[in-house]
Design a protein around this motif. Structure first.
Motif, PDB file in Angstrom:
ATOM      1  N   VAL A   5       0.841  -1.197   0.000  1.00 19.75           N
ATOM      2  CA  VAL A   5       0.000   0.000   0.000  1.00 19.75           C
ATOM      3  C   VAL A   5       0.875   1.246   0.000  1.00 19.75           C
ATOM      4  O   VAL A   5       0.633   2.186  -0.776  1.00 19.75           O
ATOM      5  CB  VAL A   5      -0.957  -0.006   1.213  1.00 19.75           C
ATOM      6  N   ASP A   6       1.898   1.261   0.847  1.00 16.78           N
ATOM      7  CA  ASP A   6       2.794   2.420   0.911  1.00 16.78           C
ATOM      8  C   ASP A   6       3.452   2.700  -0.442  1.00 16.78           C
ATOM      9  O   ASP A   6       3.561   3.857  -0.853  1.00 16.78           O
ATOM     10  CB  ASP A   6       3.885   2.202   1.962  1.00 16.78           C
ATOM     11  N   ALA A   7       3.855   1.643  -1.140  1.00 16.87           N
ATOM     12  CA  ALA A   7       4.523   1.809  -2.426  1.00 16.87           C
ATOM     13  C   ALA A   7       3.593   2.387  -3.492  1.00 16.87           C
ATOM     14  O   ALA A   7       4.047   3.052  -4.424  1.00 16.87           O
ATOM     15  CB  ALA A   7       5.096   0.471  -2.904  1.00 16.87           C
ATOM     16  N   LYS A   8       2.308   2.160  -3.365  1.00 20.14           N
ATOM     17  CA  LYS A   8       1.352   2.609  -4.381  1.00 20.14           C
ATOM     18  C   LYS A   8       0.510   3.807  -3.916  1.00 20.14           C
ATOM     19  O   LYS A   8      -0.408   4.234  -4.606  1.00 20.14           O
ATOM     20  CB  LYS A   8       0.436   1.432  -4.759  1.00 20.14           C
ATOM     21  N   TRP A   9       0.840   4.322  -2.749  1.00 21.00           N
ATOM     22  CA  TRP A   9       0.004   5.353  -2.132  1.00 21.00           C
ATOM     23  C   TRP A   9      -0.139   6.600  -3.007  1.00 21.00           C
ATOM     24  O   TRP A   9      -1.243   7.133  -3.152  1.00 21.00           O
ATOM     25  CB  TRP A   9       0.568   5.747  -0.768  1.00 21.00           C
ATOM     26  N   SER A  10       0.936   7.099  -3.577  1.00 18.04           N
ATOM     27  CA  SER A  10       0.847   8.332  -4.373  1.00 18.04           C
ATOM     28  C   SER A  10      -0.067   8.149  -5.576  1.00 18.04           C
ATOM     29  O   SER A  10      -0.805   9.071  -5.948  1.00 18.04           O
ATOM     30  CB  SER A  10       2.228   8.827  -4.794  1.00 18.04           C
ATOM     31  N   ALA A  11      -0.059   6.967  -6.178  1.00 21.13           N
ATOM     32  CA  ALA A  11      -0.960   6.705  -7.306  1.00 21.13           C
ATOM     33  C   ALA A  11      -2.414   6.656  -6.832  1.00 21.13           C
ATOM     34  O   ALA A  11      -3.317   7.141  -7.527  1.00 21.13           O
ATOM     35  CB  ALA A  11      -0.584   5.403  -8.001  1.00 21.13           C
ATOM     36  N   PHE A  12      -2.649   6.069  -5.658  1.00 22.53           N
ATOM     37  CA  PHE A  12      -4.000   6.063  -5.088  1.00 22.53           C
ATOM     38  C   PHE A  12      -4.496   7.492  -4.891  1.00 22.53           C
ATOM     39  O   PHE A  12      -5.633   7.817  -5.238  1.00 22.53           O
ATOM     40  CB  PHE A  12      -4.026   5.327  -3.735  1.00 22.53           C
ATOM     41  N   GLU A  31     -16.396   4.725 -13.133  1.00 21.33           N
ATOM     42  CA  GLU A  31     -15.063   5.265 -12.847  1.00 21.33           C
ATOM     43  C   GLU A  31     -14.267   4.288 -11.985  1.00 21.33           C
ATOM     44  O   GLU A  31     -13.073   4.078 -12.216  1.00 21.33           O
ATOM     45  CB  GLU A  31     -15.165   6.597 -12.102  1.00 21.33           C
ATOM     46  N   LEU A  32     -14.934   3.707 -11.001  1.00 17.10           N
ATOM     47  CA  LEU A  32     -14.250   2.746 -10.132  1.00 17.10           C
ATOM     48  C   LEU A  32     -13.857   1.489 -10.900  1.00 17.10           C
ATOM     49  O   LEU A  32     -12.747   0.975 -10.730  1.00 17.10           O
ATOM     50  CB  LEU A  32     -15.132   2.379  -8.935  1.00 17.10           C
ATOM     51  N   GLU A  33     -14.743   1.004 -11.740  1.00 13.44           N
ATOM     52  CA  GLU A  33     -14.441  -0.193 -12.537  1.00 13.44           C
ATOM     53  C   GLU A  33     -13.246   0.047 -13.466  1.00 13.44           C
ATOM     54  O   GLU A  33     -12.427  -0.837 -13.679  1.00 13.44           O
ATOM     55  CB  GLU A  33     -15.669  -0.623 -13.337  1.00 13.44           C
ATOM     56  N   LYS A  34     -13.157   1.245 -13.994  1.00 11.80           N
ATOM     57  CA  LYS A  34     -12.043   1.601 -14.872  1.00 11.80           C
ATOM     58  C   LYS A  34     -10.702   1.508 -14.130  1.00 11.80           C
ATOM     59  O   LYS A  34      -9.681   1.172 -14.717  1.00 11.80           O
ATOM     60  CB  LYS A  34     -12.265   3.021 -15.402  1.00 11.80           C
ATOM     61  N   LEU A  35     -10.731   1.761 -12.827  1.00 16.82           N
ATOM     62  CA  LEU A  35      -9.506   1.690 -12.028  1.00 16.82           C
ATOM     63  C   LEU A  35      -8.995   0.258 -11.874  1.00 16.82           C
ATOM     64  O   LEU A  35      -7.831   0.058 -11.520  1.00 16.82           O
ATOM     65  CB  LEU A  35      -9.737   2.303 -10.646  1.00 16.82           C
ATOM     66  N   MET A  36      -9.827  -0.710 -12.179  1.00 14.62           N
ATOM     67  CA  MET A  36      -9.390  -2.106 -12.099  1.00 14.62           C
ATOM     68  C   MET A  36      -8.285  -2.399 -13.120  1.00 14.62           C
ATOM     69  O   MET A  36      -7.550  -3.371 -12.975  1.00 14.62           O
ATOM     70  CB  MET A  36     -10.566  -3.067 -12.313  1.00 14.62           C
ATOM     71  N   SER A  37      -8.148  -1.560 -14.124  1.00 11.09           N
ATOM     72  CA  SER A  37      -7.089  -1.761 -15.114  1.00 11.09           C
ATOM     73  C   SER A  37      -5.898  -0.810 -14.885  1.00 11.09           C
ATOM     74  O   SER A  37      -4.946  -0.823 -15.650  1.00 11.09           O
ATOM     75  CB  SER A  37      -7.641  -1.590 -16.526  1.00 11.09           C
ATOM     76  N   GLU A  38      -5.956  -0.029 -13.824  1.00 12.56           N
ATOM     77  CA  GLU A  38      -4.885   0.922 -13.497  1.00 12.56           C
ATOM     78  C   GLU A  38      -3.759   0.190 -12.759  1.00 12.56           C
ATOM     79  O   GLU A  38      -3.880  -0.172 -11.602  1.00 12.56           O
ATOM     80  CB  GLU A  38      -5.445   2.057 -12.630  1.00 12.56           C
ATOM     81  N   ARG A  39      -2.656  -0.034 -13.464  1.00 15.59           N
ATOM     82  CA  ARG A  39      -1.551  -0.840 -12.931  1.00 15.59           C
ATOM     83  C   ARG A  39      -0.804  -0.176 -11.764  1.00 15.59           C
ATOM     84  O   ARG A  39      -0.116  -0.849 -11.014  1.00 15.59           O
ATOM     85  CB  ARG A  39      -0.553  -1.163 -14.038  1.00 15.59           C
ATOM     86  N   ARG A  40      -0.947   1.120 -11.628  1.00 18.98           N
ATOM     87  CA  ARG A  40      -0.194   1.822 -10.571  1.00 18.98           C
ATOM     88  C   ARG A  40      -0.795   1.633  -9.179  1.00 18.98           C
ATOM     89  O   ARG A  40      -0.165   1.975  -8.186  1.00 18.98           O
ATOM     90  CB  ARG A  40      -0.115   3.310 -10.897  1.00 18.98           C
TER      91      ARG A  40
END
Length: 167
Positions: A5-12, A31-40
């Motif tokens: 979580v810490d490693a990906k926090w800025s992208a979140f 919009e939330l479903e689209k985030l399922m493909s967001e690799r960051r």
């Protein structure tokens, strides 16, 4: 894992509008479903959806307490396990030690039941076994309250002392 979580926090933060509560509450399912493909970010539906659900919970608490911080400060340190329980009931993904970790990051005095702390609590006779049941957590709270009174130290400080007391 908190390290993931810490490693990906800025992208979140970026994809969730810097965690602006009102903006996140207005995010559509699409919009939330689209985030399922967001690799960051962590691509786990319950975690992604929990951000919006938690923003909605914060909105409700703002209505009740005027601000989210007032809700957190409403609980004295001597009843911190009550706050943990209420966080786990009102919010998603804040069970286990996550609620306590969140509170510590938010600046609220709390202990965290890491394994070293639980081992020390056993060693010093505060509890026997794990600290997962409501009864065990009440015993833990009683021990911490007693140690706060005796030492004048905060929950966080006592927690760290316990963690360091294990050989």
């Amino acid at each position: 894992k908190h390290s993931v979580v810490d490693a990906k926090w800025s992208a979140f933060e970026e994809v969730f509008y810097d965690f602006d509560v009102d903006s996140v509450c207005m995010m559509s399912d699409e919009e939330l479903e689209k985030l399922m493909s967001e690799r960051r970010i962590i691509r786990h539906w319950r975690k992604i959806n929990s951000v919006r659900l938690n923003a909605m919970a914060i909105q409700q608490l703002r209505d009740e307490y005027d601000c989210f911080g007032a809700y957190i400060t409403h609980y004295p340190s001597t009843r911190i396990i009550d706050l943990w329980r209420n966080l786990s009931l009102r919010f998603k993904q804040l069970g286990g030690i996550s609620g306590a970790c969140f509170l510590r990051m938010a600046g609220k005095d709390t202990f965290i039941l890491y394994q070293d702390v639980v081992s020390a609590l056993n060693r010093w006779g505060a509890i026997e076994g794990d600290a997962k049941s409501k009864f065990a957590r009440l015993k833990v709270q009683e021990a911490f309250n007693r140690w706060m009174d005796e030492s004048g130290r905060d929950l966080c400080q006592i927690s760290m002392i316990l963690a360091l007391s294990i050989d």
